[in-house]
Motif scaffolding. Sequence first.
Motif, short mmCIF file in Angstrom:
data_model
loop_
_atom_site.label_atom_id
_atom_site.label_comp_id
_atom_site.label_asym_id
_atom_site.label_seq_id
_atom_site.Cartn_x
_atom_site.Cartn_y
_atom_site.Cartn_z
N VAL A 162 40.04 34.86 39.16
CA VAL A 162 40.54 36.21 38.40
C VAL A 162 39.29 37.03 38.68
CG1 VAL A 162 41.66 38.32 37.82
CG2 VAL A 162 42.84 36.00 38.99
N ILE A 163 38.68 36.69 37.29
CA ILE A 163 37.69 36.88 36.64
C ILE A 163 36.36 36.83 37.82
CG2 ILE A 163 35.35 36.71 34.67
CD1 ILE A 163 37.83 36.08 33.07
N ILE A 166 36.69 39.67 40.11
CA ILE A 166 36.94 40.81 40.03
C ILE A 166 35.27 40.91 39.94
CG2 ILE A 166 36.46 42.44 37.88
CD1 ILE A 166 39.22 41.37 37.73
N SER A 167 34.40 40.41 39.06
CA SER A 167 32.36 40.24 39.66
C SER A 167 32.29 40.41 40.88
CB SER A 167 32.50 38.73 38.62
OG SER A 167 31.21 39.05 38.83
N SER A 170 33.09 44.10 41.83
CA SER A 170 32.29 44.84 41.15
C SER A 170 30.88 44.80 42.00
CB SER A 170 32.48 44.80 40.00
OG SER A 170 30.89 43.58 39.45
N ALA B 48 32.59 46.62 36.75
CA ALA B 48 33.33 45.98 36.82
C ALA B 48 35.24 46.27 36.35
CB ALA B 48 33.52 44.29 35.63
N VAL B 51 36.51 48.24 39.00
CA VAL B 51 36.72 47.49 39.33
C VAL B 51 38.48 46.38 39.32
CG1 VAL B 51 37.28 45.10 40.81
CG2 VAL B 51 34.92 46.82 40.74
N GLY B 52 38.51 46.10 37.80
CA GLY B 52 39.57 45.75 37.42
C GLY B 52 40.83 46.81 36.67
N ILE B 55 42.25 47.61 40.47
CA ILE B 55 43.48 46.73 40.28
C ILE B 55 44.40 46.40 40.25
CG2 ILE B 55 43.78 44.42 41.14
CD1 ILE B 55 40.61 43.83 41.50
N PHE B 73 44.29 43.52 34.45
CA PHE B 73 43.19 43.75 35.18
C PHE B 73 42.37 44.68 34.00
CE2 PHE B 73 45.58 41.73 38.19
CZ PHE B 73 44.83 40.96 38.66
N GLY B 77 38.69 42.59 33.31
CA GLY B 77 38.11 43.79 34.14
C GLY B 77 36.50 43.68 32.92
N ALA B 80 34.86 40.51 33.12
CA ALA B 80 34.10 40.12 34.22
C ALA B 80 33.19 40.91 34.09
CB ALA B 80 34.91 40.88 35.27
#
Lengths: 251, 100
Positions: A162-163, A166-167, A170, B48, B51-52, B55, B73, B77, B80
């Motif tokens: 999941v990370i 997301i990365s 982004s 990041a 985006v998190g 979502i 998230f 995020g 991330a």
Amino acid sequence: MAAEGNAIDALSQFELVPVLGAVGHAVGFTQSNMFMVFALGLTMALLVYGMRERAVVPGRLQSLAETSYEFLYGLVTDQVGDEGKRFFPFVFTLFMFVLFGNLLGMLPYAFTFTSHIAVTFALAAMVFVLITVVALMLHGTHFFSYFLPEGAPKALAPLIIVIEIISYLSRPISLSVRLFANMVAGHVMLKVFATFIVLMGSAGVIGVIGAAAPLAINVALIGFEFLVAFLQAYVFAMLTCIYLHDAVHLH
Amino acid sequence: MVERDDFEVRLRQARAREGLDRGPEKGGGLPKSPWGFGFRAGVEVVSALVVGVAIGFFLDRWLGTRPWLFLLFFVLGSAAGVMNVYRLFNPRNRATKTTD
């Protein structure tokens, strides 16, 4: 324009205004689109007109065209490798478009189309779609292993995937925001200090002397903005190449 | 052609002797100024997070679980974002390139 009613109005320079009269109004052809066409035309002119001599010892324009070609060619082959040659036209077009957008914005009365997030995000989304499609075409479903780095503990897989996703998502945002924020910040600063010059200059003799300070700052800022114009176009192209490298080689 | 290639070689040698070439840049080749780096790191974290959060927000709206997925998230995020910054200093494709 900037100092109406003694207020600092630094953002009106980013407003879109339809050009070309009624036709432009009907199809929503703004000055932003006009400068995009200029950027396109200037790039074409540089390459076609600059290269028409095909001299062994290049003249000024040919040298400029060759330098930009070789610079980008070196960037792509260095970053992506030999497989990257296929993407050279794309990266070259992207770089020249962004560079001319940034540089045209430095002309007085010109509009910087790279200062709109809609434009930079469209470019970044294009890059994002390209790298994803390229990775899927070259590696098929193996592409999804990109989201789980080798050697990662299996127990943490759901979290890491999941990370990583997301990365990955982004990327277009950071790519577009970086260019957009740099251009907006630079132009706002220029406008703010230019307004200071006008405001102080209208305050008598002492004001005129005092206005020298923001004027000096603006001179320095203009130089800095030229640097940023080149640098951000370069960073945009460079990151596109790095992402392409990831897409072509995965790990 | 040979003559011109020879010239290139001699020019490169002369430039190297005089220390005019900075040598090939290693690792990413992106500008390494502290301001640029700081700005890049900031943009990476924020994007990041955006985006998190996006979502989480839309999953919440779809599944009606407000605010739990948003919070989850948000944390993912930020993780991330931290990983993006880590990658900034330690790109994964450069790190593995030396081994394969």
